[in-house]
Design an enzyme around this catalytic site. Structure first.
Site, mmCIF file in Angstrom:
data_model
loop_
_atom_site.group_PDB
_atom_site.id
_atom_site.type_symbol
_atom_site.label_atom_id
_atom_site.label_comp_id
_atom_site.label_asym_id
_atom_site.label_seq_id
_atom_site.Cartn_x
_atom_site.Cartn_y
_atom_site.Cartn_z
ATOM 1 N N ASP A 13 -16.312 -10.458 42.350
ATOM 2 C CA ASP A 13 -16.753 -11.787 41.909
ATOM 3 C C ASP A 13 -18.003 -12.275 42.631
ATOM 4 O O ASP A 13 -18.182 -13.473 42.869
ATOM 5 C CB ASP A 13 -15.624 -12.834 42.082
ATOM 6 C CG ASP A 13 -14.398 -12.464 41.281
ATOM 7 O OD1 ASP A 13 -14.542 -11.849 40.213
ATOM 8 O OD2 ASP A 13 -13.280 -12.807 41.735
ATOM 9 N N LYS A 16 -22.019 -10.100 39.797
ATOM 10 C CA LYS A 16 -22.568 -8.862 39.216
ATOM 11 C C LYS A 16 -22.957 -9.058 37.762
ATOM 12 O O LYS A 16 -23.977 -8.562 37.305
ATOM 13 C CB LYS A 16 -21.535 -7.719 39.317
ATOM 14 C CG LYS A 16 -21.149 -7.371 40.733
ATOM 15 C CD LYS A 16 -20.009 -6.362 40.778
ATOM 16 C CE LYS A 16 -18.698 -6.900 40.265
ATOM 17 N NZ LYS A 16 -18.076 -7.938 41.095
ATOM 18 N N GLY A 40 -13.954 -9.644 35.551
ATOM 19 C CA GLY A 40 -14.350 -10.831 34.793
ATOM 20 C C GLY A 40 -15.769 -11.155 35.196
ATOM 21 O O GLY A 40 -16.016 -11.535 36.334
ATOM 22 N N HIS A 41 -16.707 -10.903 34.302
ATOM 23 C CA HIS A 41 -18.128 -11.070 34.626
ATOM 24 C C HIS A 41 -18.701 -12.247 33.836
ATOM 25 O O HIS A 41 -18.774 -12.202 32.613
ATOM 26 C CB HIS A 41 -18.895 -9.772 34.331
ATOM 27 C CG HIS A 41 -18.496 -8.647 35.238
ATOM 28 N ND1 HIS A 41 -19.084 -7.406 35.209
ATOM 29 C CD2 HIS A 41 -17.580 -8.594 36.242
ATOM 30 C CE1 HIS A 41 -18.528 -6.639 36.143
ATOM 31 N NE2 HIS A 41 -17.614 -7.333 36.764
ATOM 32 N N GLN A 222 -15.537 -4.940 40.304
ATOM 33 C CA GLN A 222 -14.884 -5.138 41.618
ATOM 34 C C GLN A 222 -15.941 -5.125 42.741
ATOM 35 O O GLN A 222 -17.085 -5.478 42.487
ATOM 36 C CB GLN A 222 -13.784 -4.081 41.849
ATOM 37 C CG GLN A 222 -12.559 -4.241 40.950
ATOM 38 C CD GLN A 222 -12.724 -3.689 39.552
ATOM 39 O OE1 GLN A 222 -13.099 -2.559 39.364
ATOM 40 N NE2 GLN A 222 -12.427 -4.481 38.537
HETATM 41 P P1 GDP Z 1 -18.713 -10.963 38.932
HETATM 42 O O1 GDP Z 1 -17.309 -10.558 38.696
HETATM 43 O O2 GDP Z 1 -19.314 -10.289 40.125
HETATM 44 O O3 GDP Z 1 -19.575 -10.825 37.716
HETATM 45 O O4 GDP Z 1 -18.666 -12.518 39.289
HETATM 46 P P2 GDP Z 1 -17.816 -13.655 38.515
HETATM 47 O O5 GDP Z 1 -18.495 -13.956 37.246
HETATM 48 O O6 GDP Z 1 -16.385 -13.293 38.479
HETATM 49 O O7 GDP Z 1 -17.937 -14.840 39.552
HETATM 50 C C1 GDP Z 1 -19.159 -15.369 39.939
HETATM 51 C C2 GDP Z 1 -19.187 -16.858 39.593
HETATM 52 O O8 GDP Z 1 -20.278 -17.474 40.211
HETATM 53 C C3 GDP Z 1 -19.348 -17.131 38.104
HETATM 54 O O9 GDP Z 1 -18.649 -18.291 37.765
HETATM 55 C C4 GDP Z 1 -20.864 -17.331 37.959
HETATM 56 O O10 GDP Z 1 -21.207 -18.139 36.837
HETATM 57 C C5 GDP Z 1 -21.149 -18.051 39.237
HETATM 58 N N1 GDP Z 1 -22.499 -17.871 39.786
HETATM 59 C C6 GDP Z 1 -23.253 -16.736 39.843
HETATM 60 N N2 GDP Z 1 -24.366 -16.952 40.557
HETATM 61 C C7 GDP Z 1 -24.326 -18.232 40.964
HETATM 62 C C8 GDP Z 1 -25.185 -19.032 41.775
HETATM 63 O O11 GDP Z 1 -26.209 -18.606 42.286
HETATM 64 N N3 GDP Z 1 -24.784 -20.321 41.991
HETATM 65 C C9 GDP Z 1 -23.647 -20.842 41.471
HETATM 66 N N4 GDP Z 1 -23.356 -22.105 41.742
HETATM 67 N N5 GDP Z 1 -22.807 -20.115 40.711
HETATM 68 C C10 GDP Z 1 -23.142 -18.830 40.475
HETATM 69 P P1 IMO Z 2 -14.914 -8.281 39.212
HETATM 70 O O1 IMO Z 2 -15.539 -7.112 38.511
HETATM 71 C C1 IMO Z 2 -12.129 -9.779 42.181
HETATM 72 C C2 IMO Z 2 -8.491 -7.465 42.860
HETATM 73 C C3 IMO Z 2 -7.196 -8.148 42.461
HETATM 74 C C4 IMO Z 2 -6.260 -7.544 43.491
HETATM 75 C C5 IMO Z 2 -6.769 -6.105 43.606
HETATM 76 C C6 IMO Z 2 -6.025 -5.106 42.723
HETATM 77 O O2 IMO Z 2 -14.768 -9.487 38.365
HETATM 78 O O3 IMO Z 2 -15.579 -8.547 40.524
HETATM 79 P P2 IMO Z 2 -6.041 -4.622 40.108
HETATM 80 O O4 IMO Z 2 -5.692 -5.491 38.939
HETATM 81 O O5 IMO Z 2 -7.431 -4.076 40.039
HETATM 82 O O6 IMO Z 2 -5.041 -3.537 40.356
HETATM 83 O O7 IMO Z 2 -5.958 -5.600 41.387
HETATM 84 O O8 IMO Z 2 -8.135 -6.138 43.211
HETATM 85 N N1 IMO Z 2 -9.507 -7.377 41.788
HETATM 86 C C7 IMO Z 2 -10.585 -8.160 41.724
HETATM 87 N N2 IMO Z 2 -10.958 -9.202 42.503
HETATM 88 N N3 IMO Z 2 -12.925 -9.360 41.182
HETATM 89 C C8 IMO Z 2 -12.582 -8.309 40.413
HETATM 90 O O9 IMO Z 2 -13.403 -7.790 39.474
HETATM 91 C C9 IMO Z 2 -11.340 -7.681 40.647
HETATM 92 N N4 IMO Z 2 -10.690 -6.647 40.066
HETATM 93 C C10 IMO Z 2 -9.578 -6.463 40.790
HETATM 94 O O10 IMO Z 2 -7.291 -9.533 42.585
HETATM 95 O O11 IMO Z 2 -6.455 -8.154 44.738
HETATM 96 MG MG MG Z 3 -15.424 -11.416 38.431
#
Ligand code: GDP
Ligand code: IMO
Ligand code: MG
Length: 426
Positions: A13, A16, A40-41, A222
């Site tokens: 998270d 990416k 979840g991206h 991840q």
């Molecule tokens: P990912 O799994 O690595 O793609 O990241 P996620 O989407 O799960 O979580 C990142 C969160 O941070 C999302 O809600 C994005 O919209 C948000 N986000 C990304 N970059 C920024 C930033 O520079 N500032 C803020 N406030 N939010 C951001």
């Molecule tokens: P993105 O791509 C954050 C974590 C789960 C748990 C562990 C194992 O959005 O960054 P799993 O379901 O993969 O067997 O869970 O890994 N986990 C993540 N945490 N971002 C993710 O993906 C994750 N994918 C798995 O919360 O701790």
């Molecule tokens: Mg994510």
């Protein structure tokens, strides 16, 4: 250069999806090579917000070839729902290629994921319960089912029969209800028919693109600290999200990996259980969680929050070959008087600079911090490094110093436009 790997350098998270979408504006191909719908991206542009799970983040650009490679475990039902959701929002003109060698996630994987978590009790991992672990386990146990099987009704019938016999024994042993062959077969054979047009040998496709000199982005899922091999085992996912895993998981030669961009938050978060040395529990964690909307994209769980951990980042750099960093959610830190960055751990009176292997040690390490003055200014409208408050500049430079990596992008908000590139590297 023509290839770039986008890697999560913390516990996932990190942003990416945002950076992949941003860099995809100049890419030809975007590849997801591991994980599945545990990811979840989130992507924000033109006032719209999308949360992608298994579909690559280049899907919004009709010119981009989006590849779901052999290292992924794909839930056919969820992938089709995700595509239908995108189409309902007007994303209809896209190019998608799914590896014939990618494994599929079936209902028994989700059931087993939930059951294992329940049986582990207070030792549970806190998985996303999407069946990713059990699907990868079946792959290693050689009873997995692949896309090439799913799209051929006769092959699917035969492999599902033998796998389900074993899986039903497992379900029964765990006190869960067994599944009927006909129910799964009849439902999933239809998904196979719908997905067939996307399925191909994606390794071959990537070789052709590499030979053409195409720009290829590998979108990690991840983060390195969740890596099955190098992460905080057993509190990890069931695949490797490192740069090193990309050639294997996408079917390309290692020599084609030019650069690895580590995506890192300006602080640290973790969702799920497991060690988190720099975790904070006071009102500062709440402040960051609310400003950063730190709630899981997939499971909506509140994310745990901590100070930036450069021991973990350095470790991620080493095992993943990260040579550049993208600093995310920088805007969230405005309004904090004193900021801390962890530069080393103390364990049994000794200063250490790397992640210990055992949980016992990981739970015992004491982070050592450099303390830095924060800044009050809102930085969400900043468009260059020079516009940053002095203390924000110092914070960014300190990270570069402690991680021996150049920050080439920083991000000051969720929108595609709130991205500042400090160097052309792709
Ligand atoms: P990912 O799994 O690595 O793609 O990241 P996620 O989407 O799960 O979580 C990142 C969160 O941070 C999302 O809600 C994005 O919209 C948000 N986000 C990304 N970059 C920024 C930033 O520079 N500032 C803020 N406030 N939010 C951001
Ligand atoms: P993105 O791509 C954050 C974590 C789960 C748990 C562990 C194992 O959005 O960054 P799993 O379901 O993969 O067997 O869970 O890994 N986990 C993540 N945490 N971002 C993710 O993906 C994750 N994918 C798995 O919360 O701790
Ligand atoms: Mg994510």
């Amino acid at each position: 250069m023509s290839t770039l790997v986008v890697v999560g350098s913390q516990w996932g998270d990190e942003g990416k999806g945002k950076i992949t979408d941003y860099l995809a504006q100049e890419a030809d191909v975007v590849v997801r090579s591991q994980g599945g719908n545990n990811a979840g991206h989130t992507i924000n542009f033109d006032g719209e917000k999308f949360a992608l799970r298994s579909i690559p983040s280049g899907i919004f650009n009709p010119k981009i070839k989006n590849v779901m490679a052999n290292g992924m475990v794909i839930n056919p039902k969820q992938a089709l729902e995700e595509l239908a959701g995108l189409e309902a929002r007007g994303i209809k003109d896209y190019q998608l290629f799914i590896s014939n060698r990618a494994h599929i996630v079936l209902p028994y994987h989700e059931m087993l994921d939930g059951a294992f978590e329940q049986f582990k009790g207070d030792k549970k991992i806190g998985t996303t319960k999407r069946g990713i672990g059990p699907a990868n386990a079946d792959k290693a146990n050689r009873i997995g089912i692949r896309m090439c099987d799913l799209i051929d009704p006769e092959i699917f019938k035969s492999v599902l029969k033998s796998s389900l016999t074993i899986k039903n024994m497992e379900l029964k042993m765990l006190g869960l209800s067994e599944l009927k062959f006909d129910d799964i077969y009849n439902e999933y054979v239809e998904y196979g028919k719908k997905l067939k047009k996307y399925v191909c040998d994606t390794s071959l496709l990537l070789e052709e693109e590499i030979e053409k000199g195409s720009k290829i982005l590998f979108e990690g899922a991840q983060g390195v600290m969740l890596c099955l091999d190098h992460g905080t085992y057993p509190y990890v996912t069931s695949s490797s999200p490192t740069g090193a895993s990309v050639p294997l998981n996408a079917g390309i030669a290692p020599r084609y990996i030019d650069n690895v961009l580590g995506i890192c938050k300006a602080y640290t978060t973790r969702v799920g259980e497991g060690p988190f040395p720099t975790e904070i529990h006071d009102e500062l964690a709440d402040y960051i969680r609310e400003r950063g909307h730190e709630y899981g994209t997939v499971t909506k769980r509140p994310r745990r929050v901590g100070y930036l951990d450069c021991v973990a980042l350095n470790y991620a750099r080493r095992v993943s070959g990260i040579n550049y960093l993208s600093l995310m959610l920088f805007d969230v830190l405005s309004g904090i008087k004193k900021l801390k960055i962890c530069y080393a751990y103390e364990l049994d009176g000794k200063v250490i600079n790397t992640m210990p292997a055992t949980l016992e040690d990981l739970y015992r390490v004491k982070p050592l911090y450099v303390e830095m003055d924060g800044w009050d200014e809102d930085i969400t409208h900043v468009t260059s490094f020079d516009e940053l408050p002095e203390n924000a500049k110092k914070y960014l430079r300190k990270i570069e110093e402690l991680t021996k990596s150049e920050v080439v992008i920083f991000s000051v908000g969720p929108d595609r436009k709130q991205t500042i590139r400090l160097k052309d590297f792709f």
